[in-house]
Design an enzyme around this catalytic site. Structure first.
Site, PDB file in Angstrom:
ATOM      1  CG  ASP A   1      -2.202  -0.774   0.980  1.00 44.02           C
ATOM      2  OD1 ASP A   1      -2.211  -1.619   0.063  1.00 44.02           O
ATOM      3  OD2 ASP A   1      -3.184  -0.564   1.709  1.00 44.02           O
TER       4      ASP A   1
ATOM      5  CG  ASN B   1      -7.746  -3.948  -2.866  1.00 50.49           C
ATOM      6  OD1 ASN B   1      -8.573  -3.064  -3.023  1.00 50.49           O
ATOM      7  ND2 ASN B   1      -8.008  -5.050  -2.173  1.00 50.49           N
TER       8      ASN B   1
ATOM      9  NE  ARG C   1     -11.702  -1.435  -0.690  1.00 51.63           N
ATOM     10  CZ  ARG C   1     -10.620  -1.282   0.064  1.00 51.63           C
ATOM     11  NH1 ARG C   1      -9.429  -1.669  -0.408  1.00 51.63           N
ATOM     12  NH2 ARG C   1     -10.708  -0.771   1.277  1.00 51.63           N
TER      13      ARG C   1
ATOM     14  CG  ASP D   1      -9.118  -1.798   9.620  1.00 54.41           C
ATOM     15  OD1 ASP D   1     -10.066  -2.189   8.909  1.00 54.41           O
ATOM     16  OD2 ASP D   1      -8.409  -0.824   9.324  1.00 54.41           O
TER      17      ASP D   1
ATOM     18  CD  GLU E   1      -8.033  -4.290   2.408  1.00 52.74           C
ATOM     19  OE1 GLU E   1      -7.147  -3.431   2.531  1.00 52.74           O
ATOM     20  OE2 GLU E   1      -9.033  -4.319   3.159  1.00 52.74           O
TER      21      GLU E   1
ATOM     22  CG  HIS F   1      -3.872  -6.838   4.744  1.00 50.85           C
ATOM     23  ND1 HIS F   1      -3.464  -5.876   5.637  1.00 50.85           N
ATOM     24  CD2 HIS F   1      -5.038  -6.362   4.230  1.00 50.85           C
ATOM     25  CE1 HIS F   1      -4.315  -4.878   5.649  1.00 50.85           C
ATOM     26  NE2 HIS F   1      -5.290  -5.146   4.804  1.00 50.85           N
ATOM     27  NE  ARG F   2      -6.364  -4.474   8.661  1.00 49.33           N
ATOM     28  CZ  ARG F   2      -5.139  -4.123   9.038  1.00 49.33           C
ATOM     29  NH1 ARG F   2      -4.377  -5.006   9.663  1.00 49.33           N
ATOM     30  NH2 ARG F   2      -4.660  -2.931   8.779  1.00 49.33           N
TER      31      ARG F   2
ATOM     32  CE  LYS G   1      -4.893  -3.499   1.586  1.00 46.15           C
ATOM     33  NZ  LYS G   1      -4.780  -2.624   0.403  1.00 46.15           N
TER      34      LYS G   1
END
Length: 427
Positions: free
Chosen positions: A49, A92, A122, A311, A339, A385-386, A411
């Site tokens: 990012d 992204n 998005r 998050d 995402e 990623h999360r 990311k």
């Protein structure tokens, strides 16, 4: 097949290093560009990012010099940039898409912002509507309400703008940061229920650190044209990234020291520490830039709104699987436009494990089972990623968990698995 397989492990003692904050790094980059001055950023995060943001700013004639070894970036900002028929790809990276839109609005010329397939579904309409109020010409190049977009700008002279913040706080953060470079004083008014408000507070705190004055009154923020005056800025460790290692300690009943964990953090996700201490996590020591925490043998679930900290909701979902009582989360509908649709994705993967997961439009309920009833499986990460980092935590207790496409962590946390694997070095 590319996957990472964590091994069950408990009662360990480990020290991990938290990377710099993605949210702060990308804000600091934009603020530095808007300043038009020479700025040194320390402890920057270099991830997908932030690399997209750096490359975009280079394309907009900001001079950038990177010192990878010392995690330092020197930038000479390009205030009110001029550009013509520019195309900027941001993958992204939601912060890059949204923050660059308002930076472009302060300049002169035409530029296209576009991303990968997920970015192009998005929503960005609420930000575009606000930019249009400001007199900026914005065209949708595919589907209305979504990237890619073309921005044609000649600076901003408007004196008022309304922003719907019910889907993302990044829309108002974007316009706030650009507003000192507008040609006239402006009133920025929020409408709708504000989500992730701590991120707006972070933006305002950083603007103040960079020399900007403003007035907050009711639902409005008033900002005069003025100069940013930074020279050097230290970027905190990322509290969202830290959440996985705080949760690691609790899930595995272990002792974990986190370096680069700032005691007086400006990040909303620092609140996650309070959530975990309520259900049993112990703080052994807490200094200015590090913390040591210890898990417990058993802990209960929790019920809460995570509107301010969506998050880390996936991290809490992993914690919830091993609690003694259910965990219920609500007020996080905006998880669906991240995402991936994170609520549905969590449901898919937890059900694979033979877990219990009840999905709501704005949250979820997890009723835990004895961990021996969970079944090891290949878990999808959805290029999120999360998802990858939170699902990896389940492997601390459940054998044969395999995390597919783990490289998506690049990311925000490229060396996540190196830090995670430190728990096995003493075996």
């Amino acid at each position: 097949m590319n996957y990472f397989q964590p091994k069950p492990s408990t009662n360990f003692n480990v020290t991990v290093d938290i990377p710099g904050s993605k949210s702060i790094t990308n804000r600091a980059l934009i603020l530095s560009a808007l300043s038009g001055k020479n700025v040194t950023l320390r402890n920057i995060l270099l991830s997908d990012d932030t690399k997209y943001m750096i490359e975009a700013l280079k394309a907009l004639n900001n001079d950038i010099e990177l010192d990878l070894q010392n995690k330092t970036l020197k930038i000479k900002g390009n205030k009110n940039p001029k550009f013509e028929n520019l195309e900027i790809y941001i993958g992204n990276a939601g912060t890059a898409m949204r923050f660059l839109s308002s930076y472009l609005a302060t300049g002169t010329g035409s530029a296209v912002l576009y991303g990968n397939a997920r970015m192009n579904v998005r929503p960005i309409k609420d930000l575009v509507d606000s930019l249009t109020q400001l007199g900026v010409k914005v065209e949708y190049l595919n589907e209305v309400g979504f990237p890619p977009i073309r921005i044609t700008a000649n600076g901003v002279s408007a004196k008022t703008v309304e922003i719907d913040c019910s889907k993302s706080s990044q829309y108002i953060s974007s316009i706030l940061m650009a507003s000192p470079n507008f040609k006239s004083p402006i009133e920025i008014k929020t409408i709708g229920r504000v989500v992730s408000k701590p991120y707006i507070n972070m933006t305002l705190k950083m603007m103040k650190d960079f020399g900007i004055q403003f007035l907050e009154k009711d639902n409005s923020i008033y900002i005069q044209p003025q100069e940013y005056s930074p020279s050097e800025y230290l970027i905190e460790g990322d509290m969202s990234s830290a959440s996985y290692f705080l949760a690691m300690a609790l899930i595995s009943n272990s002792t974990v020291r986190l370096n680069n964990f700032f005691k007086n953090s400006i990040q909303g996700d620092s609140q996650f520490l309070n959530v975990l201490t309520k259900i049993g996590l112990k703080i052994l020591s807490f200094n200015e830039t590090n913390i040591t925490v210890q898990g417990v043998e058993n802990y209960n679930g929790i019920e809460l709104s995570m509107n301010d900290i969506p998050d880390v909701a996936q991290t809490l979902a992993a914690v919830a699987l091993f609690a003694e009582t259910p965990t219920k989360v609500w007020d996080v509908e905006n998880m669906r436009i991240k995402e991936t649709d994170r609520i549905s994705a969590l449901k898919n993967e937890i059900l694979k494990l033979n877990g219990n997961f009840e999905e709501f439009q704005d949250g979820f309920l997890i009723t835990p089972k004895p961990f021996t009833e969970y079944e090891g499986e290949f878990l999808e990460t959805y290029d999120d990623h999360r998802m990858a980092m939170s699902l990896t935590l389940i492997g601390l207790r459940v054998p044969n968990i395999k995390i597919l496409d783990p490289n998506c962590v690049s990311k925000t946390f490229p060396n996540f698995f190196e830090e995670f694997n430190k728990i096995y070095l003493g075996e």
